[in-house]
Design a protein around this motif. Sequence first.
Motif, PDB file in Angstrom:
ATOM      1  N   ALA A  54       0.860  -1.179   0.000  1.00 29.62           N
ATOM      2  CA  ALA A  54       0.000   0.000   0.000  1.00 29.62           C
ATOM      3  C   ALA A  54       0.898   1.231   0.000  1.00 29.62           C
ATOM      4  O   ALA A  54       1.933   1.254   0.682  1.00 29.62           O
ATOM      5  CB  ALA A  54      -0.911   0.010   1.225  1.00 29.62           C
ATOM      6  N   PHE A  55       0.500   2.264  -0.767  1.00 26.61           N
ATOM      7  CA  PHE A  55       1.319   3.459  -0.938  1.00 26.61           C
ATOM      8  C   PHE A  55       0.531   4.707  -0.550  1.00 26.61           C
ATOM      9  O   PHE A  55      -0.672   4.790  -0.779  1.00 26.61           O
ATOM     10  CB  PHE A  55       1.755   3.588  -2.403  1.00 26.61           C
ATOM     11  CG  PHE A  55       2.601   2.449  -2.889  1.00 26.61           C
ATOM     12  CD1 PHE A  55       3.981   2.486  -2.771  1.00 26.61           C
ATOM     13  CD2 PHE A  55       2.014   1.325  -3.465  1.00 26.61           C
ATOM     14  CE1 PHE A  55       4.766   1.430  -3.217  1.00 26.61           C
ATOM     15  CE2 PHE A  55       2.789   0.259  -3.907  1.00 26.61           C
ATOM     16  CZ  PHE A  55       4.176   0.310  -3.783  1.00 26.61           C
ATOM     17  N   ARG A  56       1.252   5.677   0.013  1.00 27.42           N
ATOM     18  CA  ARG A  56       0.635   6.964   0.337  1.00 27.42           C
ATOM     19  C   ARG A  56       0.879   7.927  -0.824  1.00 27.42           C
ATOM     20  O   ARG A  56       2.024   8.110  -1.264  1.00 27.42           O
ATOM     21  CB  ARG A  56       1.235   7.540   1.620  1.00 27.42           C
ATOM     22  CG  ARG A  56       0.595   8.874   2.025  1.00 27.42           C
ATOM     23  CD  ARG A  56       1.112   9.376   3.360  1.00 27.42           C
ATOM     24  NE  ARG A  56       0.853   8.431   4.424  1.00 27.42           N
ATOM     25  CZ  ARG A  56      -0.338   8.213   4.995  1.00 27.42           C
ATOM     26  NH1 ARG A  56      -1.397   8.891   4.569  1.00 27.42           N
ATOM     27  NH2 ARG A  56      -0.471   7.335   5.959  1.00 27.42           N
ATOM     28  N   HIS A  57      -0.205   8.540  -1.322  1.00 21.09           N
ATOM     29  CA  HIS A  57      -0.088   9.513  -2.392  1.00 21.09           C
ATOM     30  C   HIS A  57       0.014  10.932  -1.825  1.00 21.09           C
ATOM     31  O   HIS A  57      -0.216  11.159  -0.632  1.00 21.09           O
ATOM     32  CB  HIS A  57      -1.275   9.403  -3.338  1.00 21.09           C
ATOM     33  CG  HIS A  57      -1.269   8.143  -4.150  1.00 21.09           C
ATOM     34  ND1 HIS A  57      -2.194   7.865  -5.141  1.00 21.09           N
ATOM     35  CD2 HIS A  57      -0.423   7.070  -4.142  1.00 21.09           C
ATOM     36  CE1 HIS A  57      -1.924   6.694  -5.696  1.00 21.09           C
ATOM     37  NE2 HIS A  57      -0.865   6.190  -5.100  1.00 21.09           N
ATOM     38  N   LYS A  58       0.363  11.873  -2.694  1.00 24.40           N
ATOM     39  CA  LYS A  58       0.572  13.249  -2.248  1.00 24.40           C
ATOM     40  C   LYS A  58      -0.684  13.871  -1.650  1.00 24.40           C
ATOM     41  O   LYS A  58      -0.610  14.771  -0.810  1.00 24.40           O
ATOM     42  CB  LYS A  58       1.077  14.108  -3.406  1.00 24.40           C
ATOM     43  CG  LYS A  58       2.533  13.827  -3.768  1.00 24.40           C
ATOM     44  CD  LYS A  58       3.015  14.741  -4.882  1.00 24.40           C
ATOM     45  CE  LYS A  58       4.482  14.459  -5.212  1.00 24.40           C
ATOM     46  NZ  LYS A  58       4.964  15.316  -6.340  1.00 24.40           N
ATOM     47  N   ASP A  59      -1.870  13.399  -2.095  1.00 27.79           N
ATOM     48  CA  ASP A  59      -3.115  13.937  -1.546  1.00 27.79           C
ATOM     49  C   ASP A  59      -3.474  13.325  -0.200  1.00 27.79           C
ATOM     50  O   ASP A  59      -4.530  13.612   0.364  1.00 27.79           O
ATOM     51  CB  ASP A  59      -4.264  13.743  -2.543  1.00 27.79           C
ATOM     52  CG  ASP A  59      -4.574  12.269  -2.817  1.00 27.79           C
ATOM     53  OD1 ASP A  59      -3.938  11.378  -2.198  1.00 27.79           O
ATOM     54  OD2 ASP A  59      -5.455  11.992  -3.652  1.00 27.79           O
ATOM     55  N   GLY A  60      -2.591  12.463   0.317  1.00 29.55           N
ATOM     56  CA  GLY A  60      -2.806  11.836   1.617  1.00 29.55           C
ATOM     57  C   GLY A  60      -3.530  10.512   1.562  1.00 29.55           C
ATOM     58  O   GLY A  60      -3.608   9.805   2.568  1.00 29.55           O
ATOM     59  N   SER A  61      -4.087  10.165   0.395  1.00 35.08           N
ATOM     60  CA  SER A  61      -4.824   8.908   0.277  1.00 35.08           C
ATOM     61  C   SER A  61      -3.874   7.711   0.301  1.00 35.08           C
ATOM     62  O   SER A  61      -2.686   7.829  -0.025  1.00 35.08           O
ATOM     63  CB  SER A  61      -5.646   8.882  -1.013  1.00 35.08           C
ATOM     64  OG  SER A  61      -4.803   8.859  -2.154  1.00 35.08           O
TER      65      SER A  61
END
Length: 331
Positions: A54-61
């Motif tokens: 699982a990865f964290r994106h720049k928008d926090g999702s």
Amino acid sequence: MAAFGTVFMPKMALTTFDDEGWTTPEQVSAEQINLHPGAHVLHYASSCFEGLKAFRHKDGSVNIFRMEANIARLIQSGRLLSLPEISPELLEEMIIGIVAHYADEVPEPPGSMYIRPTHIGTEPAIGKAASPSSTSMLYILLSPVGDYFSGGAKPLRLLLEEEGSRCAAHMGMVKSGGNYASALQPIMQARKEVNADQVLFCPGGDVQETGAANFLLIDGNEIITKALDTSFLHGITRDSLLTLARDMGMTVSERELSVEELLERAAKPGTEAALSGTAAVLTPVGTLIHNGKDYHVGSGAQGPTTDKLRRALNAVQWGEATDNHGWLTKV
């Protein structure tokens, strides 16, 4: 920093199967499980697992990469080991549930949350060497991990092994602990005797895979890798990279590759080789060891295509590029 995969979240998702079916999944302590000493898995290796991130994106999702493919492969492995059937809906519920619980703990890129679903046979029956376990346990561990290449991507040395196989040919496509155990001694011996990082198993001269990763040969605009069959693991990272390579206009040749052809192509300037897997995505191979002699792959250093493919896949995983193939599941 702690070694990859040695730090775990305090809780895991868990369910068990018996005559009445699967229990309602729970989030329990990840410190221990209850297992009888006569459990089928401990004696007859009725065990399979998956590895996804699982990865964290720049928008926090938080987004899980290729969850459906990993679910399908775990179910396939379980069937091939004759373990109790798991529904994809149950697996998805458990994975999303435990990742959502620890969403705040998912590291920023290049880190990620490594997800390890594991299915084991639990029936206490040491007389069932030729029979499957009638009960089982499914649990999902989470491990926050950092950058696999924190010290830079060092090209690997691979020993070409033409005598032995990674595992029994009909078990290669099962992601089972026994297959990794089978490859351990040859890998340790290769490290000691020829300073190899891994063994590339090539039974009868047929280039297959290493102990823990798929092998790709990159010759100009062409990627050559073994066609899928039961003898080796159908890597999801492999499939993702080949898909992106086709998107880039590269030629992907899934076919038989002999040791002789491999060494011949590897000697050409500009040729690259790499290993694909969940942990490192794509690791460059700089040297092949055959019959006591070292053969450089191209220049012996990481090549531009290997770097381009790894960056392209990371960009999708990290939300920096469009997910054209529906690979991401938002938690």
